[in-house]
Design an enzyme around this catalytic site. Structure first.
Site, PDB file in Angstrom:
ATOM      1  N   ASN A  63       0.858  -1.187   0.000  1.00 38.87           N
ATOM      2  CA  ASN A  63       0.000   0.000   0.000  1.00 38.87           C
ATOM      3  C   ASN A  63       0.888   1.229   0.000  1.00 38.87           C
ATOM      4  O   ASN A  63       1.370   1.672   1.041  1.00 38.87           O
ATOM      5  CB  ASN A  63      -0.901  -0.026   1.233  1.00 38.87           C
ATOM      6  N   ASP A  64       1.108   1.770  -1.192  1.00 43.92           N
ATOM      7  CA  ASP A  64       1.989   2.922  -1.365  1.00 43.92           C
ATOM      8  C   ASP A  64       1.568   4.107  -0.509  1.00 43.92           C
ATOM      9  O   ASP A  64       2.326   5.050  -0.348  1.00 43.92           O
ATOM     10  CB  ASP A  64       1.955   3.361  -2.837  1.00 43.92           C
ATOM     11  N   CYS A  65       0.367   4.067  -0.047  1.00 42.59           N
ATOM     12  CA  CYS A  65      -0.187   5.228   0.655  1.00 42.59           C
ATOM     13  C   CYS A  65      -0.150   5.088   2.171  1.00 42.59           C
ATOM     14  O   CYS A  65      -0.617   5.972   2.878  1.00 42.59           O
ATOM     15  CB  CYS A  65      -1.611   5.483   0.188  1.00 42.59           C
ATOM     16  N   ASN A  70       2.040   5.599   4.667  1.00 44.45           N
ATOM     17  CA  ASN A  70       3.360   6.227   4.772  1.00 44.45           C
ATOM     18  C   ASN A  70       3.614   6.569   6.239  1.00 44.45           C
ATOM     19  O   ASN A  70       3.354   7.673   6.693  1.00 44.45           O
ATOM     20  CB  ASN A  70       3.407   7.493   3.906  1.00 44.45           C
TER      21      ASN A  70
END
Ligand code: BGC
Ligand code: NOJ
Length: 814
Positions: free
Chosen positions: A486-488, A490
């Site tokens: 999940n690149d998001c 963070n």
């Protein structure tokens, strides 16, 4: 509501009205020359790299969205009326409009005022050019005097620069016109050795190469001044905006049909043979002319089209299924496989949602894409694996992306996405199981493309695994780094600066935030690595890997389980994410799907509980939501995930990429009904009747469907270039239908709905064709196999030892 229909026999989707809710597109090209084409002929072409070798110009975010493309105009020279058979750009009320998107071609046509016109757009195999094959028929009772106009706008090569650097670019455009062929040669005089050309099979009455001469001031493509005038001006572009436009006359008797071919291509000359004569500045056309001549020949074009069809039939023929569900059949046999090839070719670079100037090839994405295409193009999969591995860093980490033209890691984006390296292990395992090509593991592959650093590919896999062991957090779970799948998510970013990239800004060095997802991925990749290692005869090492895997599984049970479902992560303060203790984001899909598909919790009931929680809290009629409840505000410590309004993208959208993880997980707990039900909820073909809500193409997956927190619940976005393609293909073919590649043969272990009476399939695997028939004899998932009439033990059909090329496999499910 629908906007067309599936023509399965021809492997086409037929769009019957041009004003689809969004441009519904297709891809042209399979190797180096590519194009995007919408149902109204909008789109553009490029050679290999959508940013650096853009052939035709395209303005994103236009109104309408797909304005600008491969436009043909017809003009009735008696009345002066003109229209476009592809509807755009003139938007006349056409009769009989159809757009047939097929495998590597798009056929758009219509009738207007008794003139029928159809254009077949395609890229012949092994050529760097595209064909527009136009067929016009006069269906009037009297003669028709028509002019046919072609038009495209050239891009000055670098699409980013082309769209921004006007002070330079308005002065550099150059063309040559010879024998009616328009050559676009901007920057050829200096460092480029490539040019584009646009040719026509008809007698060219006139041409234009300067956009202003054709379109006219304060006009657009819907009303070019040249069309009103009825004659092109033979303009030669010097600077400004070079275009290609031909005018051909067509006098047609009643019932008469005429064919005109346009060829748009890309060509390179050797550095020392750029000019002819050598001391001039004139393009050397000696090697391009024969290519042009070949494709202006009708018979040759027809043959090239037949070759293209054969190529696709061959690729798709590797797996064909016949199940009781038409949507399963259509997606597996045609469109899902086709989309997998598009993600292989494009990665995430060029679509109507990816501008072609941003992303290179993602390390994580490209490895996952392999799952969907490795059986169709194994040789190219091999090359892709070696390219990817060559960008791996000596630490075992990976550049998040690499650029297709240079094949170098992308420094702007960097690395530290701590899930990345494991996908290489999964990609290689998928390749090995498909091909049995163990030799690939001994290929010398450099790190960071550094000459001299070459080590066998196998060692890259070891380093991938070790990367995580070197980066464990306070609970013994893997540190997340910049993000995981999940690149998001963070967790080390803490960004409060508008516009800052969440993914590439690391404010903390990240020694606390941990990912349960990477832990699950580590277990799966670790098992695959142990298996490979064992088969290389390295028993001790394999044992060691399995011990690390077992330890991680324990850690997951101890610190990654929340009581009813798997936790998602720990943040930088060591607080749980994806827990009943959280106010928002209590449960996430990723860890439920991934841990269970990895068989974690199968023996102690956690897996079943996790699946129940998914069904209870995340599953909706439009698919499974990424997390619930949605984040209602921005959380500094969570990053981009909470930047999206509730219901969109990673903030509680239905992310179609990880829905199949749950489908596979359901097959692991033996629930074929649920697995196939989840599959059907996001199957684009099954969603065709709600095209007005879904809005994206009904023949390919979109990355996301808006979740129930969104005002547009059920609406899809970001079609085509998504890991959704490979994972859904993998889930339905290898886990639900259960036709699974393995080192020891073709495993057949279906977990299908109880109501299915069975299914048939044909699979070509390592040169042998398996004719598979599965029949339900009971309600369970136990399979008893007979191979050529002889019962075998277990569910894996070994390769025939006697050179047989056809094998019949009958399976009874009880
Ligand atoms: C998107 C993600 C994507 C990432 C890539 C984000 O804005 O939401 O889906 O993976 O960009 O850089
Ligand atoms: C799209 C990206 O391409 C992919 O790498 C990522 O895993 C998903 N978005 C989820 O963020």
């Amino acid at each position: 509501m629908t906007f067309g229909y599936f023509d399965d026999e021809n492997k086409e989707y037929v769009i019957t009205r041009p004003d689809t809710p969004l441009p519904w597109i297709n891809y042209l090209g399979c190797q180096d020359y590519f194009g995007i084409i919408s149902n109204t002929a909008g789109g553009y072409s490029f050679y290999r790299d959508a940013r650096l070798r853009r052939i035709t110009r395209y303005r994103y975010n236009n109104v309408p969205f797909d304005l600008g493309g491969r436009y043909i105009y017809l003009r009735d020279d008696e009345s002066g009326e003109f229209w476009s058979p592809s509807w755009q750009p003139t938007r006349h009320d056409l009769e009989n409009y159809t757009c047939r998107h097929g495998m590597g071609y798009t056929l758009i046509g219509s009738r207007y005022n008794g003139i029928a016109a159809h254009t077949n757009y395609f890229v012949p195999l092994d050529e760097n050019l595209e064909i527009w094959q136009l067929t016009i028929t006069n269906q009037r009772s009297k003669r028709a005097s028509l002019s046919v106009f072609s038009s495209i706008e050239f891009c000055l090569w670098d699409a980013q620069d082309d769209a921004t650097n006007f002070q330079r670019n308005f002065s550099i455009g150059q063309v040559e016109v010879e024998d009616g062929v328009i050559y676009h040669k901007t920057e050829y005089r200096e460092r480029r050795d490539h040019f584009a050309y646009f040719a026509c099979s008809g007698k060219v009455e006139a041409f234009d190469t300067q956009r202003d001469a054709f379109v006219g001031p304060y006009r657009s493509w819907d009303k070019p001044v040249a069309l009103e005038r009825g004659r092109l001006a033979n303009s030669v572009a010097h600077g400004w905006a070079p275009i290609g436009a031909h005018q051909v006359k067509a006098e047609l008797a009643p019932g008469e049909t005429r064919q005109i071919i346009f060829v748009l291509g890309y060509h390179e000359n050797p550095r020392d043979q750029k000019f002819d004569p050598p001391d001039s500045q004139i393009l050397n056309k000696r090697t391009v002319k024969p290519v042009i001549a070949k494709y202006l020949d009708f018979a040759h074009v027809d043959a090239a089209f037949q070759n293209l069809r054969r190529y696709w039939n061959g690729l798709l023929g590797i797996l064909q299924v016949d199940t009781p569900d038409v949507h399963t059949n259509r997606m597996v046999n045609i469109w899902n496989a086709y989309q997998c090839m598009a993600t292989f070719n494009m990665s995430r670079s060029a679509s109507f949602y990816e501008s072609g100037i941003g992303r290179g090839l993602g390390f994580r994405d490209s490895n996952q894409d392999l799952l969907g295409f490795v059986h169709m193009v194994p040789a190219r999969a091999r090359e892709r694996i070696l390219d990817l591995a060559a960008t791996q860093l000596p630490t075992g980490g990976a550049y998040h992306q690499y650029q297709p033209l240079t094949k170098r890691g992308n420094n702007d984006v960097g690395g530290n996405f701590n899930d990345d390296p494991h996908w290489l292990i999964l990609g290689v395992a998928a390749y090995l199981k498909e091909t049995g090509d163990w030799g690939i593991l001994d290929e010398p592959v450099p790190y960071d493309n550094h000459p001299g650093s070459e080590q066998p590919l196998y060692e890259h896999l070891e380093r991938s695994f070790k990367y995580t062991l070197d980066r464990l957090g306070p609970h013994g779970l893997p540190l997340i780094g910049r993000a995981d799948w999940n690149d998001c998510l963070n967790l080390n970013c803490f960004s409060d600066t508008p516009g800052q990239s969440f993914q590439t800004t690391t404010n903390k060095d990240g020694k606390v935030a941990e990912s349960v997802f990477i832990a699950g991925l580590f277990v799966l990749a670790g098992r695959e690595l142990a298996d490979i290692t064992q088969r290389r005869g390295l028993t001790e090492e394999a044992k060691d890997y399995l011990a690390q895997v077992a330890k991680m599984e324990d850690t997951i049970r101890q610190h990654g389980w929340d009581g009813e479902w798997f936790l998602r992560a720990y943040d930088d303060f060591g607080r749980k994410i994806g827990s009943k203790e959280c106010l928002e984001g209590k449960i996430f899909i990723e860890t439920q799907g991934f841990c269970v598909l990895t068989d974690i919790g199968l023996d102690d009931g956690l897996a079943v509980k996790s699946m129940e929680s998914v069904s209870k809290y995340l599953a909706t009629e439009h698919g499974i939501i990424l997390q619930q409840p949605a984040y209602s505000r921005y959380y500094l410590e969570l990053g981009e995930i909470s930047s999206y309004p509730p219901g969109y993208k990673e903030n509680a959208g239905i992310f179609c990429h990880n829905n199949p993880w749950v489908m596979i997980a359901e097959t692991r707990v033996g629930n074929g009904d649920r697995a196939h039900d989840y599959y059907s909820r996001i199957n684009p073909s099954a969603r065709e009747p709600i095209s007005d809500l879904h809005r994206c193409e009904p023949y390919v997956y979109a990355q996301m469907i808006a979740g129930r927190d969104a005002p547009t619940y059920g609406e899809a976005k970001n079609s085509w270039l998504t890991g959704t393609a490979a994972w859904n293909y993998y889930a339905i073919t290898q886990w639900i239908l259960g036709i699974r590649t393995s080192y020891d043969g073709l495993q057949i272990s279906p977990v299908i709905p109880k109501s299915w009476r069975g299914f048939n399939a044909t699979r070509i695997f390592r040169g042998v064709t398996y004719h598979i028939t599965i029949e339900r004899a009971g309600e369970g998932n136990h399979v008893a196999l007979k191979v050529d009439g002889v019962p075998i033990k277990g569910d894996t059909v070994p390769p025939p030892g006697d050179g047989r090329k056809e094998v019949s496999v009958k399976g009874a499910l009880t």
